[in-house]
Design a protein around this motif. Sequence first.
Motif, PDB file in Angstrom:
ATOM      1  N   THR A 212      11.480  -1.463  -5.117  1.00 43.28           N
ATOM      2  CA  THR A 212      12.132  -1.349  -6.430  1.00 43.28           C
ATOM      3  C   THR A 212      11.395  -2.163  -7.480  1.00 43.28           C
ATOM      4  OG1 THR A 212      14.261  -1.034  -5.327  1.00 43.28           O
ATOM      5  CG2 THR A 212      14.305  -1.683  -7.651  1.00 43.28           C
ATOM      6  N   ILE A 213      10.969  -3.366  -7.125  1.00 45.47           N
ATOM      7  CA  ILE A 213      10.258  -4.220  -8.085  1.00 45.47           C
ATOM      8  C   ILE A 213       8.924  -3.591  -8.485  1.00 45.47           C
ATOM      9  CG2 ILE A 213       9.113  -6.443  -8.337  1.00 45.47           C
ATOM     10  CD1 ILE A 213      11.313  -7.670  -6.608  1.00 45.47           C
ATOM     11  N   VAL A 214       8.190  -3.055  -7.503  1.00 48.61           N
ATOM     12  CA  VAL A 214       6.898  -2.432  -7.809  1.00 48.61           C
ATOM     13  C   VAL A 214       7.087  -1.206  -8.697  1.00 48.61           C
ATOM     14  CG1 VAL A 214       4.921  -1.234  -6.793  1.00 48.61           C
ATOM     15  CG2 VAL A 214       5.783  -3.330  -5.756  1.00 48.61           C
ATOM     16  N   SER A 231      -0.779  10.247 -11.400  1.00 46.00           N
ATOM     17  CA  SER A 231      -0.002  10.342 -10.166  1.00 46.00           C
ATOM     18  C   SER A 231      -0.770   9.781  -8.980  1.00 46.00           C
ATOM     19  CB  SER A 231       0.363  11.802  -9.912  1.00 46.00           C
ATOM     20  OG  SER A 231       1.192  12.293 -10.936  1.00 46.00           O
ATOM     21  N   ALA A 232      -2.092   9.870  -9.028  1.00 45.45           N
ATOM     22  CA  ALA A 232      -2.897   9.328  -7.933  1.00 45.45           C
ATOM     23  C   ALA A 232      -2.732   7.815  -7.837  1.00 45.45           C
ATOM     24  CB  ALA A 232      -4.357   9.718  -8.139  1.00 45.45           C
ATOM     25  N   SER A 236      -0.789   5.904  -4.822  1.00 47.64           N
ATOM     26  CA  SER A 236      -1.501   4.876  -4.063  1.00 47.64           C
ATOM     27  C   SER A 236      -0.682   3.593  -3.979  1.00 47.64           C
ATOM     28  CB  SER A 236      -2.862   4.610  -4.713  1.00 47.64           C
ATOM     29  OG  SER A 236      -3.536   3.571  -4.034  1.00 47.64           O
ATOM     30  N   ALA A 237       0.002   3.252  -5.063  1.00 47.63           N
ATOM     31  CA  ALA A 237       0.841   2.049  -5.048  1.00 47.63           C
ATOM     32  C   ALA A 237       2.025   2.209  -4.095  1.00 47.63           C
ATOM     33  CB  ALA A 237       1.323   1.737  -6.462  1.00 47.63           C
TER      34      ALA A 237
END
Length: 367
Positions: A212-214, A231-232, A236-237
Motif C-alpha cells: 500500500t505504501i509503495v 505501466s512497465a 516492475s515496482a
Amino acid sequence: MFFKRLSRSRGNSYIDDDYERVSTNEAGRPPSSYTKQQQQQQQQQQRQGSQGSVHYDQPPPAAAVDGKDEKMYAARAQDPSFAPKETAYSSQRPIANGMSPRGAPRIQPTSDSYGDQSPMSPTKEHPSAPDLLTRAFHESVRPYTEKIEQLEQQLADMQEYLQSQEQQRMDIFAWIDKRGLRPDVPPTIAKQMDEANDSASALNAQLDRKITIVNFDLHRLQDDLNDSISSAHFASAMAKFLPDIQRLASLRTGPRFAYELIIKLVGNLNSHGGIEANGTGDDAEYEEDIRARSAFYDRMDDELVDVIKRRATEGEDWPVTREVKRLEKNGAFLKNIGIDSYFPRSLQVMRQEVEYRNPSGTPPRYS
C-alpha cells in the motif's frame, strides 16, 4: 578364721577346724588316700581343659567329698552362671586323631557344627573388617564423579545461557515486527521467524502495508511529475513483492493470504491510468504499454495458479465460485483497453475446483 592349740606335743602347729571333718571320708579312708584322689582328679581336669573345654557341671566322685561339698556342687549345677559356654571351637568338633575329647565316636563336620562359626566369619565377638575393596572402588571412581559434576554444572550454565539468548531473539523479532521489516530480513532470520504459529498472519499484514505504501508513493510521484508513469515501471515496482508472496504461500495458512496479495498487485496496476488515459502517447507507446500490462498479468497468472493449488489442498472453506465471478468481472473490464486474456489458467483451475466440490464432481487434474 580361728585356730586352736590341740595338744602340748603339737604346740607349734596350727590346724584348720575343717581338717578334722575331711580327715576321714564316709568309707573311713585316711587323709592320705583323699589327698591322692584329689590330686588325680585335678590332673584329669587339667588334661580335659587342655583338650578343649572344662565341664564344671560334673562334680568329683561322691566318695571323695563329704556332705558339705555335695551341696556346693549341687548349687553350682543349678546356677546357670556356671553352665558351660560354647566357643567358636565346640567340644564336639573332632580333633586330629578322629576322636572327641571324651572318647566319643568320630563326628563328620557339618555346617551346624562349625562351618557357620568359622573364625573368619563376622560375629558379635569378631566384627568384620572394613571393606577395603569397596573403599578402593570409590577412591578409583572419585575423579570421574567429580568430572561428571563439573559437566553437569557446565550444562546448567549453558541452559541458562540459551534461555537468555532465546529471550534476546524474541526481543529482536518483536523489534522487527514493530517496524514492519519482516519482509526485508535475511533468509537465515526469516527461516527462524517463519517457524512461529502466527508467522503467516504477521508477514501478510506487513506485506499488505508495504504494498500500500509503495502504491501511494508511485501515485504521488506521478502527481509531482505531472506526467504518467509507464505501466512497465509500475509493473516492475509491483513485481518486486513476488518473492515475499511466494514465501508467504509456503507457510501454514499462508496461501489464502498470498492469493489476496496477488489480486491486490494486479488491482494496483489496474488503477494506474497509463499512457492512453491522458491521450498524450502515440501508437508505439500505447502498444508498448499494453504489452507491459499483458506480460505482468501473465506472470501474475502463473503465480496465482500455484497459490490456488496450495489453497485447495488445505481444506479451507473457500467460496471458489465467488472468486471466479470476481476475476471474470475484472477481465471483462480490461477488454475495453485491449487486454483480451486475464488470468485464463487461474480461472480454469478454479472452475475445476468448483466442479470437484459439487456432489457429482470429480477431483480436478492439475497439469
